[in-house]
Design a protein around this motif. Structure first.
Motif, short mmCIF file in Angstrom:
data_model
loop_
_atom_site.label_atom_id
_atom_site.label_comp_id
_atom_site.label_asym_id
_atom_site.label_seq_id
_atom_site.Cartn_x
_atom_site.Cartn_y
_atom_site.Cartn_z
N ALA A 1 -42.51 0.33 -61.35
CA ALA A 1 -41.59 1.04 -60.58
C ALA A 1 -43.16 1.44 -59.25
N ALA A 2 -44.64 1.66 -59.48
CA ALA A 2 -45.91 1.69 -58.41
C ALA A 2 -45.76 0.12 -57.84
N LYS A 3 -45.37 -0.97 -58.16
CA LYS A 3 -45.78 -2.06 -57.51
C LYS A 3 -44.56 -3.23 -56.56
N LEU A 4 -43.46 -2.41 -56.58
CA LEU A 4 -42.82 -2.54 -55.90
C LEU A 4 -42.57 -2.84 -54.04
N PRO A 5 -42.99 -1.98 -54.07
CA PRO A 5 -43.49 -1.96 -52.46
C PRO A 5 -44.57 -2.50 -51.92
N ALA B 1 -42.82 -5.84 -52.17
CA ALA B 1 -42.04 -6.00 -50.75
C ALA B 1 -42.77 -6.17 -49.59
N ARG B 2 -44.26 -5.51 -49.37
CA ARG B 2 -44.84 -5.75 -48.40
C ARG B 2 -44.94 -7.26 -48.18
N GLY B 3 -45.64 -7.40 -49.86
CA GLY B 3 -45.84 -8.89 -49.19
C GLY B 3 -45.03 -10.62 -49.24
N THR B 4 -44.17 -9.84 -49.75
CA THR B 4 -42.87 -10.84 -49.70
C THR B 4 -42.29 -10.69 -47.83
N GLY B 5 -42.10 -9.55 -47.64
CA GLY B 5 -42.80 -8.93 -45.65
C GLY B 5 -43.07 -10.12 -45.06
N GLN B 6 -44.10 -9.76 -45.21
CA GLN B 6 -45.47 -10.60 -44.83
C GLN B 6 -45.66 -12.26 -45.00
N ARG C 1 -54.40 -11.17 -41.27
CA ARG C 1 -55.95 -10.63 -41.23
C ARG C 1 -54.95 -9.28 -42.51
N ASP C 2 -54.36 -8.93 -42.27
CA ASP C 2 -53.48 -7.63 -43.17
C ASP C 2 -53.64 -8.39 -44.31
N THR C 3 -52.95 -9.60 -44.74
CA THR C 3 -53.03 -10.28 -46.09
C THR C 3 -54.37 -9.46 -46.39
N ASP C 4 -55.69 -9.72 -46.22
CA ASP C 4 -56.82 -10.45 -46.02
C ASP C 4 -57.07 -8.81 -46.71
N GLN C 5 -56.98 -7.26 -45.98
CA GLN C 5 -57.50 -6.17 -46.22
C GLN C 5 -56.87 -5.89 -47.31
N GLN C 6 -55.41 -6.59 -47.67
CA GLN C 6 -55.23 -5.97 -48.53
C GLN C 6 -55.69 -6.73 -50.20
N HIS C 7 -55.87 -7.91 -50.33
CA HIS C 7 -56.38 -9.24 -51.05
C HIS C 7 -57.89 -9.09 -51.27
#
Length: 92
Positions: A26-30, A33-38, A85-91
């Motif tokens: 359940a913790a990974k679902l947001p 979903a965020r990664g899929t949306g991006q 940039r958002d994706t790079d910051q997450q990874h």
């Protein structure tokens, strides 16, 4: 004969959701979903850029009979670069 596949109904969708929760937690679902949306936003922006390039190319070919020797790469939109940039910051 191959039977026609129908769209999944409510019970099938609930079962798929339960399996996804068990697989990812359940913790990974947001985050998922965020990664899929991006990814979808980036894809949409790039597709729109390609469509714009094609329409500009058609307009240009109607105005002049000579085509340019080399095509410039598609310009990146602000939305695309922000999503990257958002994706790079997450990874990282």
């Amino acid at each position: 004969m191959i039977p026609m596949l129908e769209m999944p109904g409510a019970p099938e969708l609930i079962l798929i959701l339960v399996v996804v929760v068990f697989l990812f937690g359940a913790a990974k679902l947001p985050d998922l979903a965020r990664g899929t949306g991006q990814a979808l936003r980036i894809f949409k922006a790039e597709t729109k850029g390609l469509m714009d390039d094609e329409s500009e190319k058609e307009k240009g070919s109607k105005k002049s009979s000579t085509a340019p020797a080399a095509e410039l790469p598609a310009q990146r939109t602000e939305e695309t670069t922000q999503a990257e940039r958002d994706t790079d910051q997450q990874h990282g």
